[in-house]
Each structure stands twice: as C-alpha cells, then as structure tokens.
Design a protein around this motif. Structure first.
Motif, PDB file in Angstrom:
ATOM      1  N   GLY A 103      -4.898   3.718   7.337  1.00 34.73           N
ATOM      2  CA  GLY A 103      -5.708   3.838   6.117  1.00 34.73           C
ATOM      3  C   GLY A 103      -5.351   2.864   5.017  1.00 34.73           C
ATOM      4  N   GLN A 104      -4.536   1.848   5.320  1.00 32.33           N
ATOM      5  CA  GLN A 104      -4.117   0.915   4.277  1.00 32.33           C
ATOM      6  C   GLN A 104      -5.247   0.006   3.801  1.00 32.33           C
ATOM      7  N   LEU A 105      -6.300  -0.130   4.608  1.00 37.00           N
ATOM      8  CA  LEU A 105      -7.441  -0.978   4.226  1.00 37.00           C
ATOM      9  C   LEU A 105      -8.626  -0.155   3.728  1.00 37.00           C
ATOM     10  N   ALA A 106      -8.441   1.150   3.594  1.00 36.92           N
ATOM     11  CA  ALA A 106      -9.564   2.042   3.285  1.00 36.92           C
ATOM     12  C   ALA A 106     -10.170   1.793   1.905  1.00 36.92           C
ATOM     13  N   ASP A 107      -9.359   1.332   0.944  1.00 41.75           N
ATOM     14  CA  ASP A 107      -9.859   1.123  -0.419  1.00 41.75           C
ATOM     15  C   ASP A 107     -10.297  -0.314  -0.678  1.00 41.75           C
ATOM     16  N   SER A 108     -10.174  -1.155   0.325  1.00 44.92           N
ATOM     17  CA  SER A 108     -10.577  -2.557   0.152  1.00 44.92           C
ATOM     18  C   SER A 108     -12.000  -2.748   0.674  1.00 44.92           C
ATOM     19  N   PRO A 109     -12.701  -3.783   0.184  1.00 44.60           N
ATOM     20  CA  PRO A 109     -14.080  -4.027   0.641  1.00 44.60           C
ATOM     21  C   PRO A 109     -14.182  -4.817   1.936  1.00 44.60           C
ATOM     22  N   LEU A 110     -13.087  -4.960   2.682  1.00 40.28           N
ATOM     23  CA  LEU A 110     -13.130  -5.704   3.935  1.00 40.28           C
ATOM     24  C   LEU A 110     -14.010  -5.000   4.962  1.00 40.28           C
ATOM     25  N   THR A 111     -14.820  -5.764   5.665  1.00 34.64           N
ATOM     26  CA  THR A 111     -15.649  -5.219   6.748  1.00 34.64           C
ATOM     27  C   THR A 111     -14.966  -5.505   8.090  1.00 34.64           C
TER      28      THR A 111
ATOM     29  N   LYS B  21       8.713  10.665   2.150  1.00 34.28           N
ATOM     30  CA  LYS B  21       9.918  10.114   1.528  1.00 34.28           C
ATOM     31  C   LYS B  21      10.140   8.659   1.926  1.00 34.28           C
ATOM     32  N   TYR B  22       9.541   8.268   3.030  1.00 34.30           N
ATOM     33  CA  TYR B  22       9.781   6.930   3.576  1.00 34.30           C
ATOM     34  C   TYR B  22       8.525   6.065   3.514  1.00 34.30           C
ATOM     35  N   ARG B  23       7.657   6.369   2.580  1.00 33.99           N
ATOM     36  CA  ARG B  23       6.461   5.560   2.338  1.00 33.99           C
ATOM     37  C   ARG B  23       6.525   4.916   0.959  1.00 33.99           C
ATOM     38  N   TYR B  24       5.885   3.762   0.839  1.00 31.64           N
ATOM     39  CA  TYR B  24       5.696   3.155  -0.480  1.00 31.64           C
ATOM     40  C   TYR B  24       4.739   4.010  -1.291  1.00 31.64           C
ATOM     41  N   SER B  25       4.867   3.935  -2.598  1.00 29.79           N
ATOM     42  CA  SER B  25       4.055   4.799  -3.471  1.00 29.79           C
ATOM     43  C   SER B  25       2.644   4.279  -3.703  1.00 29.79           C
ATOM     44  N   GLY B  26       2.363   3.024  -3.277  1.00 35.60           N
ATOM     45  CA  GLY B  26       1.016   2.482  -3.441  1.00 35.60           C
ATOM     46  C   GLY B  26       0.820   1.886  -4.824  1.00 35.60           C
ATOM     47  N   PRO B  27      -0.428   1.634  -5.217  1.00 38.30           N
ATOM     48  CA  PRO B  27      -1.683   1.981  -4.528  1.00 38.30           C
ATOM     49  C   PRO B  27      -1.977   1.043  -3.354  1.00 38.30           C
ATOM     50  N   ARG B  28      -2.986   1.443  -2.557  1.00 36.82           N
ATOM     51  CA  ARG B  28      -3.448   0.611  -1.453  1.00 36.82           C
ATOM     52  C   ARG B  28      -4.291  -0.540  -2.007  1.00 36.82           C
ATOM     53  N   PRO B  29      -4.428  -1.614  -1.252  1.00 38.42           N
ATOM     54  CA  PRO B  29      -5.211  -2.770  -1.734  1.00 38.42           C
ATOM     55  C   PRO B  29      -6.638  -2.391  -2.091  1.00 38.42           C
TER      56      PRO B  29
ATOM     57  N   GLY C  97       0.830  -1.202   0.000  1.00 36.39           N
ATOM     58  CA  GLY C  97       0.000   0.000   0.000  1.00 36.39           C
ATOM     59  C   GLY C  97       0.861   1.247   0.000  1.00 36.39           C
ATOM     60  N   THR C  98       0.569   2.166   0.925  1.00 37.75           N
ATOM     61  CA  THR C  98       1.383   3.373   1.097  1.00 37.75           C
ATOM     62  C   THR C  98       2.012   3.369   2.494  1.00 37.75           C
ATOM     63  N   SER C  99       2.359   2.174   2.966  1.00 34.16           N
ATOM     64  CA  SER C  99       2.871   2.014   4.327  1.00 34.16           C
ATOM     65  C   SER C  99       4.192   2.750   4.533  1.00 34.16           C
ATOM     66  N   LEU C 100       4.425   3.129   5.778  1.00 33.02           N
ATOM     67  CA  LEU C 100       5.668   3.783   6.174  1.00 33.02           C
ATOM     68  C   LEU C 100       6.727   2.720   6.455  1.00 33.02           C
ATOM     69  N   ILE C 101       7.939   2.935   5.936  1.00 28.87           N
ATOM     70  CA  ILE C 101       9.060   2.039   6.236  1.00 28.87           C
ATOM     71  C   ILE C 101       9.680   2.553   7.528  1.00 28.87           C
ATOM     72  N   ARG C 102       9.178   2.055   8.636  1.00 32.96           N
ATOM     73  CA  ARG C 102       9.466   2.643   9.944  1.00 32.96           C
ATOM     74  C   ARG C 102      10.943   2.565  10.336  1.00 32.96           C
ATOM     75  N   TYR C 103      11.590   1.468  10.033  1.00 33.74           N
ATOM     76  CA  TYR C 103      12.975   1.297  10.459  1.00 33.74           C
ATOM     77  C   TYR C 103      13.857   2.418   9.911  1.00 33.74           C
ATOM     78  N   PHE C 104      13.789   2.644   8.603  1.00 34.67           N
ATOM     79  CA  PHE C 104      14.636   3.675   7.994  1.00 34.67           C
ATOM     80  C   PHE C 104      14.129   5.080   8.314  1.00 34.67           C
ATOM     81  N   TYR C 105      12.838   5.219   8.518  1.00 34.41           N
ATOM     82  CA  TYR C 105      12.292   6.531   8.907  1.00 34.41           C
ATOM     83  C   TYR C 105      12.837   6.941  10.281  1.00 34.41           C
ATOM     84  N   HIS C 106      12.863   6.012  11.235  1.00 32.77           N
ATOM     85  CA  HIS C 106      13.360   6.333  12.578  1.00 32.77           C
ATOM     86  C   HIS C 106      14.872   6.544  12.571  1.00 32.77           C
ATOM     87  N   ARG C 107      15.573   5.803  11.717  1.00 30.22           N
ATOM     88  CA  ARG C 107      17.012   6.049  11.573  1.00 30.22           C
ATOM     89  C   ARG C 107      17.277   7.444  11.040  1.00 30.22           C
TER      90      ARG C 107
END
Length: 501
Positions: free
Chosen positions: A461-469, A409-417, A387-397
């Motif tokens: 918000g990584q599940l916001a575009d998916s139809p999961l309930t 700068k430290y997020r994936y470009s997506g799209p979300r599921p 999705g557009t998740s944050l790469i926490r390890y390198f962000y905190h470094r």
C-alpha cells in the motif's frame, strides 16, 4: 498462438494489489462525500504561511474579481447600475476561468496557494493594463505577456494557457477602443507559453526578453502597415518601443519571480537547479560527513530522474528531491550501513532501539531542511521516501529473539508518497539499496529485483496515495532496469598478451 496462462502466484499478487487499490479509492471517495457536509479547515502546506484558512477557494476568486474591477472598468464608475453590470461581466469571466482550469489543470484548484497565485496574476494583468500612457509610455502593452511568462515559470504551460485566455478576455473588454493593443499581446503570450516552458536559468529570462522584443517589432510593424501610413521615423520609434517592451517584461518577471517563489511556495526549475548545486551547504556536508549516503543519493537521483522522464513527471524535481532525501542521516551517519567501514553499531543493540535510530533520520532530516530553509516540496521527499514501510531486517531479528511482536513498532511513521515524484524516489531508494546486496548483477537478476520490490511496495500500500497508474509503474520499472544495466554493466576480462604478440 494462445496466450500463456498467468502464474498462480503472480495472479494472487495482482488481485491483492487490485483489491487494495479499490479499497483505498472507495475510502477516499467516502472521505470526500463526508467532507462536503463537515467543511473541514484547509491548511497551507508548510511554507510561507503556517496557519489554517477556512474559507473555500471560491472566496479567493471572488476577491480577485473585486480587486480587478476598478482597474478594468473605468466606464462603469458613473452609476451603481453600471458598476453592477461590470461586476457581473467580471464574475462571468472568472467563472469561465474556473471552468478552464477544471478541465485543463484541475490540480491547481485543489491547492490553495496556487489559487491565490492565479488570482494575483490576474490582478497584476489588470493593474498593468490600467497604467496606460503613464510617464509618457503605454505600459498596457506588456500586461498579458508578463502575466503569461510568470504563469509558465511558476505554474507550467497548462495553467498558463488558462490564465492567458482569462486575462485576454478581461483585457479585451477593458480596451474595446484599443484592440490593436490586445492583438499583439495575445500573439506574443501564446509564443511565450512555448518559449517559457522549462526555463532553467534566470539568464534565459533576459534572452527571451530580447526574442520578445523582436516579436513586438514584427507584429507592431505589420499593424502599422495595415492601419496607418508608413513613415521613416516610425521605424526607429517601433524599434525603441519593441526593445523597451521586451526589456520591461523581462525586468518585471526577473524581479517578481524570486518573491513569488517564496510567497506562494513555488518550486520552479530555476530554483531547483540552484538547489542542485553540490556546493549547497547541505550537499557539501553530506559529501564530507556521510560519503556513503552521498553516493547512494546520487545513484537514487539517476534512477529517479530517468523514471520520472519516462512517465512525463518533473524529472528535475525527482533528481533534486533524491539528492536531499537522506540528509537526516547526517546526525548519526555511522548507524547506516553505506557509511560503515568497521564494526556495525547495531550488532550489540536491541532491534527496537535500532529501529528508533533508523526511523529518526526522517525527523532529523525535516529539522535540517527547515533549518536550511529548503522549500516544502523537497521536505515532502524527506518525509515520504519510506512511506510506512516495514524495516524488515530489525523486525525479523526481533521475531527471532522475542517471538510474537507488533509490526507497527518496526514501521516508518509516514506519510506515504502523495505525488508521482516522491513515489518514484521511494521505489528508487529501495531498489538502489537492494541492488548492492546482489551476489550477481546480470540482466535477469536486476529484472527480478526491480519487479519484486515494486510488487512488494504496491501490495504493502505504499503507492496507494500517489497518482501513479499501472501503466506508469511499468514504464518506471523499465527505466530502472535500463539505468541499473548501465551501472552494473559487465566488463570484458581482457587477457594479458606477451610483448611478442
């Protein structure tokens, strides 16, 4: 006993997640309202076509109705008035079909390729029905079973029910003088919806062809007894006719299915099982060149398959999607921790550069998938599994070394599921990776891990575009915990006994 009060921290997380869901829902509704006036171009998914198509789906249904008219209504060829009446009747049948699809399987109407496939199948039914008494054999008897069988394999049972009803009405009106031909087709088509569900091998199509031949014989024999006198010669004739019918249905389905899979970008269970073969070139490469990633993908596949089955999603699609989701790591496998056996290359690299290398596996994966001609639904798993998740390890470094920096700068470009299956793989991927960092793997630790990761992904918000309930998410979490408990089960420490014991 009264209910226990909700923990304030849990309440806050729940409320933030709910507000995020409401915000995303309202945003989508506003976009829909605006799109009604703007009429934006609708594009095909990556697949056979790579161009934009602007006419709405209704144009496809109109075209299908026009193409069916000459094959169905030969009595209306004698005057323009009769042609107009025939077109009106066909139009009404198509309208009934659209309404049925809207209620039974609305997702079909939102996908242009599926709409085109529905129309193709209905036109095919009309053409097969028109081939009456050609070459001394009545091919009209196989029209409805063939189309139903193809519908079940390519679209699934719910759309197949709608298509069968539409085609049955259309063929009944076209054969008012031959209703004895339509009745066995309708009965066999309904049976095929059950038989054809989840066909996973092409050999099963042949087996169902023989079962269909038995069904033809039974129904035609009953009709022969009811409407005509029985002669011994008729018995042999019915056996031959039934076998030929079953054979022709299986032959047409076997011949058309591979082409329709490619032409309409359909990913059937048959194709998925072929792609799940570990001798497939990409999976073979993954096993030899990135064994750590290969093992990780197998575990993610087990988690995803179990979770998909628990909510009624396509478990086979989730499993095969998980096999291929990390193929982009083949370009630089040594930069991913599961493939490292010595020094970590990231130790001496700037966090921003490391992030660029890590996020590049999505882009490289898509390139490899296109190079090896993987179907577009599998490419969705590659693009969406972070999705557009944050790469926490390198962000905190980076925070430690540079101070105030942008998260983007430290997020994936997506799209979300965007589907249940891709959302499940996103969760399974994170949970499997995190489970290997646990100091202890007891039931309590695994439960906390699963709940924390799912909550974090939900709030982010990584599940916001998916139809999961929310109910789906609860079932998914439970399925993950069951699989993880099996993977990290506690072993009994047997004490060594002396030979005397």
């Amino acid at each position: 006993m009264g209910k226990r009060p909700m923990n304030p921290k849990v309440r806050k997380i729940w409320l933030l997640g709910l507000l995020k869901k409401i915000q995303n829902y309202l945003g989508r509704q506003i976009e829909k309202i605006e799109s009604r006036n703007l009429q934006p171009a609708m594009s095909f998914r990556p697949g056979f076509w790579q161009k934009e198509i602007r006419p709405p789906q209704t144009l496809s249904f109109i075209l299908g109705a026009v193409l069916c008219l000459p094959f169905i209504y030969s009595p209306f060829q004698y005057s323009w008035f009769n042609i107009f009446i025939g077109a009106l009747i066909i139009g009404l049948i198509w309208l009934v079909g659209i309404i049925l699809l809207k209620f039974i399987s609305p997702a079909v109407l939102t996908d242009r390729e599926q709409v085109l496939l529905v129309n193709f199948l209905l036109v095919l039914a009309a053409i097969l029905n028109a081939l009456k008494q050609q070459y001394g054999y009545n091919l009209g008897l196989i029209a409805l079973p063939t189309v139903t069988f193809l519908s079940v394999i390519l679209l699934g049972p719910p759309p197949a029910i709608s298509i069968t009803i539409i085609a049955a009405i259309m063929l009944s009106l076209a054969s008012l003088n031959y209703l004895s031909e339509i009745l066995p087709q309708i009965l066999l088509a309904l049976w095929l919806i059950r038989l054809g569900d989840r066909v996973r091998h092409r050999q099963e199509i042949v087996r169902i062809g023989f079962l269909l031949a038995a069904g033809y014989f039974l129904i035609l024999s009953l009709l022969q007894l009811l409407y005509q006198s029985w002669q011994p010669a008729d018995f042999l004739h019915l056996i031959i006719q039934s076998l030929v019918n079953g054979f022709l249905v299986a032959l047409v389905v076997l011949t058309l299915t591979p082409y329709l899979e490619i032409f309409f970008s359909r990913l059937t269970d048959i194709k998925l099982l072929e792609l799940a073969d570990f001798n497939q070139p990409l999976l073979r490469r993954l096993m030899l060149e990135a064994p750590g990633t290969y093992h990780h993908s197998l575990l993610v596949a087990s988690l995803a398959e179990s979770a998909a089955r628990s909510i009624g999603a396509r478990d086979l699609l989730a499993r095969v999607g998980a096999y291929y989701h990390d193929i982009g790591k083949l370009t630089k496998p040594e930069y991913f921790i599961e493939n490292q056996s010595g020094d970590n290359p990231h130790a001496q690299v700037n966090p921003e550069i490391s992030t660029t290398v890590i996020t590049a596996h999505i882009r490289e994966g898509v390139k490899l998938a296109q190079q090896y001609k993987l179907p577009s639904p599998l490419i969705d798993f590659i693009q969406q599994h972070h999705g557009t998740s944050l790469i926490r390890y390198f962000y905190h470094r980076a925070l430690e070394s540079e101070g105030n920096i942008s998260e983007e700068k430290y997020r994936y470009s997506g799209p979300r599921p965007t589907t249940r299956e891709t959302a499940i793989v996103l969760l399974a991927d994170s949970i499997e990776a995190a489970s290997r960092t646990l100091p202890e793997t007891n039931a309590s630790q695994l439960k906390n891990l699963v709940e924390d990761i799912i909550n974090n992904k939900f709030i982010d918000g990584q599940l916001a575009d998916s139809p999961l309930t929310l109910n789906d998410i609860k079932k998914i979490a439970r399925a993950f915990m069951e699989v993880l408990a099996g993977i990290f089960h506690t072993r009994i420490d047997y004490e060594e006994k002396s030979p005397a014991d």
